[in-house]
Design a protein around this motif. Structure first.
Motif, PDB file in Angstrom:
ATOM      1  N   UNK A 254       0.826  -1.208   0.000  1.00 57.08           N
ATOM      2  CA  UNK A 254       0.000   0.000   0.000  1.00 57.08           C
ATOM      3  C   UNK A 254       0.863   1.263   0.000  1.00 57.08           C
ATOM      4  N   UNK A 255       1.978   1.206   0.691  1.00 55.79           N
ATOM      5  CA  UNK A 255       2.887   2.356   0.688  1.00 55.79           C
ATOM      6  C   UNK A 255       3.352   2.672  -0.733  1.00 55.79           C
ATOM      7  N   UNK A 256       3.471   1.640  -1.541  1.00 54.43           N
ATOM      8  CA  UNK A 256       3.927   1.829  -2.915  1.00 54.43           C
ATOM      9  C   UNK A 256       2.968   2.704  -3.708  1.00 54.43           C
ATOM     10  N   UNK A 257       1.663   2.615  -3.390  1.00 59.39           N
ATOM     11  CA  UNK A 257       0.667   3.355  -4.169  1.00 59.39           C
ATOM     12  C   UNK A 257       0.356   4.730  -3.606  1.00 59.39           C
ATOM     13  N   UNK A 258       0.886   5.052  -2.427  1.00 59.60           N
ATOM     14  CA  UNK A 258       0.590   6.352  -1.835  1.00 59.60           C
ATOM     15  C   UNK A 258       1.049   7.508  -2.721  1.00 59.60           C
ATOM     16  N   UNK A 259       2.163   7.322  -3.360  1.00 58.81           N
ATOM     17  CA  UNK A 259       2.708   8.399  -4.197  1.00 58.81           C
ATOM     18  C   UNK A 259       2.411   8.190  -5.678  1.00 58.81           C
ATOM     19  N   UNK A 260       1.607   7.160  -5.987  1.00 55.95           N
ATOM     20  CA  UNK A 260       1.309   6.855  -7.382  1.00 55.95           C
ATOM     21  C   UNK A 260      -0.160   7.093  -7.693  1.00 55.95           C
ATOM     22  N   UNK A 261      -0.449   7.272  -8.971  1.00 53.61           N
ATOM     23  CA  UNK A 261      -1.818   7.349  -9.451  1.00 53.61           C
ATOM     24  C   UNK A 261      -2.106   6.092 -10.255  1.00 53.61           C
ATOM     25  N   UNK A 262      -3.223   5.449  -9.950  1.00 56.51           N
ATOM     26  CA  UNK A 262      -3.560   4.198 -10.627  1.00 56.51           C
ATOM     27  C   UNK A 262      -4.010   4.467 -12.057  1.00 56.51           C
ATOM     28  N   UNK A 263      -3.415   3.725 -12.990  1.00 58.53           N
ATOM     29  CA  UNK A 263      -3.854   3.728 -14.389  1.00 58.53           C
ATOM     30  C   UNK A 263      -4.034   2.267 -14.778  1.00 58.53           C
ATOM     31  N   UNK A 264      -5.251   1.785 -14.543  1.00 55.44           N
ATOM     32  CA  UNK A 264      -5.534   0.362 -14.719  1.00 55.44           C
ATOM     33  C   UNK A 264      -6.368   0.136 -15.979  1.00 55.44           C
ATOM     34  N   UNK A 265      -6.143  -0.997 -16.596  1.00 57.95           N
ATOM     35  CA  UNK A 265      -7.034  -1.418 -17.675  1.00 57.95           C
ATOM     36  C   UNK A 265      -7.432  -2.866 -17.434  1.00 57.95           C
ATOM     37  N   UNK A 266      -8.710  -3.130 -17.683  1.00 59.37           N
ATOM     38  CA  UNK A 266      -9.187  -4.506 -17.562  1.00 59.37           C
ATOM     39  C   UNK A 266      -8.858  -5.280 -18.833  1.00 59.37           C
ATOM     40  N   UNK A 267      -8.512  -6.538 -18.651  1.00 56.33           N
ATOM     41  CA  UNK A 267      -8.275  -7.458 -19.764  1.00 56.33           C
ATOM     42  C   UNK A 267      -9.422  -8.458 -19.774  1.00 56.33           C
ATOM     43  N   UNK A 268     -10.340  -8.310 -20.718  1.00 56.33           N
ATOM     44  CA  UNK A 268     -11.482  -9.222 -20.786  1.00 56.33           C
ATOM     45  C   UNK A 268     -11.021 -10.556 -21.361  1.00 56.33           C
ATOM     46  N   UNK A 383     -15.235  -7.505   4.268  1.00 58.90           N
ATOM     47  CA  UNK A 383     -14.595  -7.348   5.585  1.00 58.90           C
ATOM     48  C   UNK A 383     -13.739  -8.556   5.926  1.00 58.90           C
ATOM     49  N   UNK A 384     -14.223  -9.733   5.565  1.00 64.26           N
ATOM     50  CA  UNK A 384     -13.499 -10.958   5.880  1.00 64.26           C
ATOM     51  C   UNK A 384     -12.321 -11.172   4.939  1.00 64.26           C
ATOM     52  N   UNK A 385     -12.442 -10.707   3.714  1.00 64.40           N
ATOM     53  CA  UNK A 385     -11.343 -10.822   2.751  1.00 64.40           C
ATOM     54  C   UNK A 385     -10.178  -9.905   3.122  1.00 64.40           C
ATOM     55  N   UNK A 386     -10.498  -8.706   3.581  1.00 67.55           N
ATOM     56  CA  UNK A 386      -9.461  -7.688   3.790  1.00 67.55           C
ATOM     57  C   UNK A 386      -8.283  -8.147   4.650  1.00 67.55           C
ATOM     58  N   UNK A 387      -8.494  -8.653   5.891  1.00 63.61           N
ATOM     59  CA  UNK A 387      -7.325  -8.987   6.712  1.00 63.61           C
ATOM     60  C   UNK A 387      -6.483 -10.117   6.144  1.00 63.61           C
ATOM     61  N   UNK A 388      -7.127 -11.089   5.500  1.00 63.68           N
ATOM     62  CA  UNK A 388      -6.364 -12.204   4.933  1.00 63.68           C
ATOM     63  C   UNK A 388      -5.590 -11.763   3.696  1.00 63.68           C
ATOM     64  N   UNK A 389      -6.176 -10.873   2.903  1.00 63.76           N
ATOM     65  CA  UNK A 389      -5.459 -10.328   1.750  1.00 63.76           C
ATOM     66  C   UNK A 389      -4.320  -9.427   2.221  1.00 63.76           C
ATOM     67  N   UNK A 390      -4.567  -8.665   3.277  1.00 65.34           N
ATOM     68  CA  UNK A 390      -3.537  -7.793   3.843  1.00 65.34           C
ATOM     69  C   UNK A 390      -2.343  -8.614   4.311  1.00 65.34           C
ATOM     70  N   UNK A 391      -2.632  -9.735   4.931  1.00 70.43           N
ATOM     71  CA  UNK A 391      -1.573 -10.620   5.425  1.00 70.43           C
ATOM     72  C   UNK A 391      -0.706 -11.123   4.272  1.00 70.43           C
ATOM     73  N   UNK A 392      -1.305 -11.231   3.101  1.00 70.21           N
ATOM     74  CA  UNK A 392      -0.584 -11.719   1.921  1.00 70.21           C
ATOM     75  C   UNK A 392      -0.032 -10.571   1.075  1.00 70.21           C
ATOM     76  N   UNK A 393      -0.236  -9.331   1.530  1.00 66.97           N
ATOM     77  CA  UNK A 393       0.324  -8.176   0.819  1.00 66.97           C
ATOM     78  C   UNK A 393      -0.413  -7.814  -0.451  1.00 66.97           C
TER      79      UNK A 393
END
Length: 576
Positions: A254-268, A383-393
């Protein structure tokens, strides 16, 4: 025979006695009045709750419904009170007698009368087990302090338990030394010296000021739970303090994105992932989100179409990969898969497993066509996904539609609550006019997009730093035909290159519509009247400017294959 003089004397004496009697009455009434006006009430009373329950509970100075059990380290509090005062998101599932507590870093599963809990899906022994009594579940008080930063104060003399939420403000005070007769100050039931006394407070007795009803009195609470009124002149106030909140340090991801702006594209990805060699350069894009994962049954199982070669290519281009997981847009499967902790956890653990296998950097959740009544369960899933995903970075994002009254496509989304439990909300700012729209129109006119962004920021309190603007890279050819005096409409989605090809072949001259913020063309042939609100560099530039004006977290485009080469050059301005 009595003389006239004797008769006169008797009458005068009677008048004197009458005057003396009335005078005495006036003196007594005056003394009573003086006492009622000037002399304080010395009657002592006890709080109504004292002796009625062993462990009365208080918050904000108010007596709560319910009582604690146990004491000291073994103190337990009723779940309804905990949900009301400390953390309303704590979930109790009656069928399995399961209590689910979530924080940004912890997912805790408790069961009644079991000392073995699961914290982040790992068995952990508790000091004291949750306990069910008279149909009410009681949880160990120490868990509230450890998980939520709550303060729980228990008074040995009265048995009162005072609850304080993390972040709650407290105005401390104390009884001023030497300010009362016999070195005590009365705590009264009301703001008047004529009200009964609840307690005689010694100097330095600690108080919490709850209210200041007027210039003479404070409404206060003692550590023993007593609440009442004390004169301001008898109190010395301290400095306001706040119950410390739990500090959450951002993960490296998350620290990596603090100074960045997201430019995402979906790949269908409909069958297999495209070969990286066929994609070409995507200047400015720093996140790709391939649609690889989907819900396949009501038990929460996940199907994967992930491709390691694609991840390797993306990482080689300096891009993160946030794998998209969808509910397959199947409302009945979704309802069952979200209905229990067991099913939700199945989905979560499988997604985290895939994320580890394929070296993903994040997960993008896309739930659409959902029954409104399942909205709370979707929020709980996140809510349940967040802590487990956080643990995995992992970075966690969820796609949301603009706000509307649509039952299946909008009403189920609690954008405010979701914004609190994810890293990013991705606003799919399309379709203003959808494929089966009864009238022709823009897929996403600029005023409509601006309104969609504004409503989420202002009505749902989502911080701009958490909101990503979704941008369509497609448009629709609308065909209008007249039949029986009515206009019939149908549409076909096309990408940017196809739209420009039509403009060139038909020798059309686009005109800029300030009403929509887009170039517009139309033409007629034997099929009818065709209308196109173009997505081109002009419309993309305006959308990027809009995102920057709101200081949003970035942009996301649907979908990569619809874009022209020129589109990426325009879109990369989001990061400049």
């Amino acid at each position: 025979m009595k003389s006239r003089r004797d008769t006169y004397r008797r009458k005068r004496t009677g008048r004197r006695k009458t005057k003396w009697f009335f005078g005495l009455i006036l003196i007594i009434a005056g003394l009573y009045w003086a006492q009622s006006v000037w002399l304080p009430n010395r009657e002592h009373v006890a709080p109504e709750w004292l002796g009625q329950v062993d462990k009365p509970l208080f918050a904000d100075g108010q007596l709560l419904d319910g009582t604690g059990i146990g004491s000291g380290n073994s103190l337990k509090l009723p779940l309804p009170v905990i949900q009301q005062i400390i953390e309303p998101t704590i979930r109790y599932e009656e069928d399995t007698k399961s209590v689910i507590l979530t924080t940004p870093r912890k997912l805790v599963l408790l069961k009644a009368d079991e000392k073995i809990a699961k914290i982040n899906n790992k068995p952990t022994e508790l000091r004291f087990a949750p306990e069910e009594k008279d149909g009410v579940l009681y949880l160990p008080a120490h868990l509230l302090q450890e998980l939520y930063g709550a303060e729980v104060r228990e008074d040995a003399s009265s048995g009162a338990v005072l609850l304080y939420r993390a972040g709650e403000s407290i105005m401390p005070a104390a009884v001023k030394a030497g300010s009362g007769k016999n070195d005590t100050v009365p705590l009264r039931t009301g703001p008047s010296i004529h009200q009964p006394i609840l307690a005689d407070m010694k100097a330095d007795t600690a108080l919490r000021i709850l209210q200041a009803p007027d210039d003479e009195w404070y409404y206060v609470q003692l550590d023993n739970g007593y609440t009442g009124y004390v004169r301001r002149k008898n109190v010395v106030t301290g400095e306001k303090r706040f119950v410390p909140e739990m500090k959450l340090e951002l993960s490296a991801a998350k620290q990596k994105w603090q100074s960045k702006t997201v430019n995402m594209t979906w790949e269908a990805v409909y069958q297999v992932a495209p070969k990286p060699s066929s994609i070409g350069k995507l200047p400015g894009v720093n996140v790709v989100s391939p649609t690889w994962f989907s819900l396949v049954d009501g038990n929460g199982n996940v199907q994967s179409k992930a491709d390691s070669a694609y991840v390797k290519w993306a990482h080689g281009q300096g891009m993160q990969v946030w794998g998209l997981f969808s509910n397959s847009f199947e409302p009945d499967l979704t309802s069952k898969a979200l209905s229990s902790f067991e099913n939700r956890l199945t989905t979560i653990l499988q997604m985290l497993h895939y994320a580890k296998i394929y070296d993903l950097d994040g997960i993008n959740i896309d739930y659409e066509n959902v029954y409104t009544q399942d909205g709370d369960n979707l929020t709980q899933f996140m809510r349940e996904l967040r802590p487990l995903a956080e643990e995995q970075g992992l970075i966690v994002s969820i796609d949301v539609t603009p706000k509307s009254n649509s039952e299946m496509w909008s009403a189920f989304l609690d954008r405010r609550a979701l914004g609190e439990v994810v890293d990013y909300l991705v606003l799919m700012a399309y379709d203003e006019h959808w494929a089966a729209s009864p009238v022709s129109g823009s897929v996403a006119s600029l005023p409509w997009v601006r309104s969609s962004v504004t409503r989420i920021l202002e009505e749902d309190g989502v911080p701009p730093s958490k909101l990503i603007l979704g941008i369509p890279l497609y448009t629709r050819i609308w065909t209008e035909t007249e039949k029986d005096g009515k206009t019939e409409v149908n549409s076909k989605a096309i990408g940017m290159d196809k739209a420009q090809q039509i403009v060139a072949e038909k020798k059309l001259k686009p005109s800029l519509s300030e009403e929509t913020g887009q170039n517009y063309v139309e033409y007629e042939d034997k099929e009818g009247r065709h209308r196109i609100w173009l997505e081109d560099t002009e419309s993309l530039k305006r959308r990027v400017e809009l995102a920057k004006s709101f200081k949003l977290a970035g942009i996301a485009t649907w979908t990569r294959s619809f874009a022209s080469d020129e589109a990426w050059e325009t879109l990369q301005q989001i990061g400049k």
